[in-house]
Design an enzyme around this catalytic site. Structure first.
Site, PDB file in Angstrom:
ATOM      1  N   ASN A   1       0.868  -1.187   0.000  1.00  0.00           N
ATOM      2  CA  ASN A   1       0.000   0.000   0.000  1.00  0.00           C
ATOM      3  C   ASN A   1       0.901   1.232   0.000  1.00  0.00           C
ATOM      4  OD1 ASN A   1      -1.797   2.064   0.556  1.00  0.00           O
ATOM      5  ND2 ASN A   1      -2.230   1.403   2.660  1.00  0.00           N
TER       6      ASN A   1
ATOM      7  N   LYS B   1       0.014   4.222  -0.190  1.00  0.00           N
ATOM      8  CA  LYS B   1      -0.648   5.380   0.431  1.00  0.00           C
ATOM      9  C   LYS B   1      -0.493   6.612  -0.476  1.00  0.00           C
ATOM     10  CE  LYS B   1       0.224   3.334   4.897  1.00  0.00           C
ATOM     11  NZ  LYS B   1       0.252   3.517   6.337  1.00  0.00           N
TER      12      LYS B   1
ATOM     13  N   HIS C   1      -9.367   1.105   5.294  1.00  0.00           N
ATOM     14  CA  HIS C   1      -8.072   1.286   5.969  1.00  0.00           C
ATOM     15  C   HIS C   1      -8.272   2.234   7.152  1.00  0.00           C
ATOM     16  CE1 HIS C   1      -3.929   2.439   6.738  1.00  0.00           C
ATOM     17  NE2 HIS C   1      -3.563   1.384   6.036  1.00  0.00           N
TER      18      HIS C   1
ATOM     19  N   GLU D   1      -6.622   4.610   8.213  1.00  0.00           N
ATOM     20  CA  GLU D   1      -6.382   6.029   7.912  1.00  0.00           C
ATOM     21  C   GLU D   1      -7.618   6.656   7.266  1.00  0.00           C
ATOM     22  OE1 GLU D   1      -2.693   5.452   5.830  1.00  0.00           O
ATOM     23  OE2 GLU D   1      -1.719   4.938   7.726  1.00  0.00           O
TER      24      GLU D   1
ATOM     25  N   GLU E   1      -5.119  -5.088  10.961  1.00  0.00           N
ATOM     26  CA  GLU E   1      -4.075  -4.091  11.145  1.00  0.00           C
ATOM     27  C   GLU E   1      -4.314  -3.333  12.449  1.00  0.00           C
ATOM     28  OE1 GLU E   1      -2.243  -2.908   7.158  1.00  0.00           O
ATOM     29  OE2 GLU E   1      -4.020  -1.687   7.382  1.00  0.00           O
TER      30      GLU E   1
ATOM     31  N   GLY F   1       2.804   1.958  10.709  1.00  0.00           N
ATOM     32  CA  GLY F   1       3.773   3.033  10.503  1.00  0.00           C
ATOM     33  C   GLY F   1       4.536   3.428  11.756  1.00  0.00           C
TER      34      GLY F   1
ATOM     35  N   SER G   1       3.684  -2.447  10.301  1.00  0.00           N
ATOM     36  CA  SER G   1       5.144  -2.441  10.426  1.00  0.00           C
ATOM     37  C   SER G   1       5.796  -3.770  10.027  1.00  0.00           C
ATOM     38  CB  SER G   1       5.552  -2.049  11.860  1.00  0.00           C
ATOM     39  OG  SER G   1       5.123  -0.725  12.141  1.00  0.00           O
TER      40      SER G   1
HETATM   41  C1  PEP Z   1      -0.625  -0.042   6.152  1.00  0.00           C
HETATM   42  O1  PEP Z   1      -0.696   1.131   5.857  1.00  0.00           O
HETATM   43  O2  PEP Z   1      -1.546  -0.783   5.821  1.00  0.00           O
HETATM   44  C2  PEP Z   1       0.530  -0.500   6.900  1.00  0.00           C
HETATM   45  C3  PEP Z   1       0.487  -1.694   7.405  1.00  0.00           C
HETATM   46  O3  PEP Z   1       1.580   0.375   7.017  1.00  0.00           O
HETATM   47  P1  PEP Z   1       3.040   0.031   7.604  1.00  0.00           P
HETATM   48  O4  PEP Z   1       3.477  -1.267   6.992  1.00  0.00           O
HETATM   49  O5  PEP Z   1       3.893   1.183   7.190  1.00  0.00           O
HETATM   50  O6  PEP Z   1       2.884  -0.102   9.082  1.00  0.00           O
END
Ligand code: PEP
Length: 256
Positions: free
Chosen positions: A10, A12, A93, A95, A169, A175, A214
């Site tokens: 992703n 983003k 997601h 976000e 998640e 992040g 992460s």
């Molecule tokens: C994500 O945005 O779905 C995500 C898991 O980000 P990151 O791997 O940077 O934690």
């Protein structure tokens, strides 16, 4: 892992045409791991170019509108994603849930619109740190599964066809460099599977449950080997081939 593992990047709100070289490198590697399903979800602006640039991997959107068309300035419909070359879309997601106040009902409407348009879907769920600390993580995620996933009658054959995936998640792991403990991931994935079976009957076993938060080259092998983990949704570490490829390699048995 019972299913073909699914590794999804992703990007983003990152990326310009200059990054297509990274996508091509990821695609070449994806071709060497046919036992892994790989997809990248760039910003809308790059979906068409990425579709032209790659052959082995899937191309995804990061969101879609629930309506097929109309007066929704700035939005993009699922049919538009298909038209520009996407085969899958991420919905819900954290976000988007936070930045755009997307409720479970909105996420469900988007997921159903995407399936109806022929896209695969990755529906994101996950608890905040406050919810985990309060001992509510499983209840929160169960509620998100019950209310964000497409209903069985709309999903139809898409579940059995493997076109529905869930990404667990934990919000506090996205992040941040903080990864959920493997035992917590296993417990949550088992709880999610139970809800999926309740929702879809035995075909609920066909839904891949990805872990996200992460994931990187150093932790991917352990997470992907954990019980019930069907792949990974990867943010930061999907932005370069150098960071992403070890994650694909950890999921597969092809040669690097
Ligand atoms: C994500 O945005 O779905 C995500 C898991 O980000 P990151 O791997 O940077 O934690």
């Amino acid at each position: 892992m019972p299913h073909r593992p699914y590794i999804v990047g992703n990007w983003k709100m990152n990326g310009s045409r200059a990054m297509l070289a990274e996508a091509r490198a990821i695609d070449r590697a994806a071709a060497r791991y046919p036992d892994v399903q790989v997809a990248l979800a760039p910003p809308f602006t790059l979906i068409g170019a990425l579709r032209e640039a790659v052959t082995a991997m899937g191309v995804g959107g990061q969101d879609c509108h629930a309506q097929a068309k109309g007066a929704h300035t700035g939005d993009v419909s699922a049919a538009m994603l298909v038209d520009t070359g996407a085969d899958v879309v991420i919905v819900g997601h954290s976000e988007r849930r936070k930045d755009h106040a997307e409720s479970d009902a909105v996420v469900k409407a988007k997921a159903e619109a995407a399936l109806t348009a022929g896209l695969g879907i990755i529906v994101c769920v996950g608890e905040t740190l406050e919810e985990r600390d309060a001992g509510k993580a499983e209840a929160v995620v169960a509620g998100q599964i019950d209310h964000s996933l497409p209903s069985a009658d709309v999903a139809g054959d898409a579940v059995a066809a493997g076109k529905v995936a869930v990404a667990y998640e934990p919000v506090w792991a996205i992040g941040t460099g903080r990864v959920a403990a493997v035992s917590d991931v296993v417990a949550m994935h088992a709880a999610i599977r139970e809800r999926l079976l309740a929702l879809y009957g035995e075909t609920g076993a066909k839904v891949r449950i990805l872990y996200g938060g992460s994931v990187n080259a150093g932790n991917a092998a352990e997470l992907l080997a954990a019980d019930g983990v069907g792949g990974a949704l990867v943010g930061g570490a999907s932005l370069t081939a150098e960071a992403f490829l070890p994650i694909v390699a950890a999921a597969g048995t092809g040669e690097a």
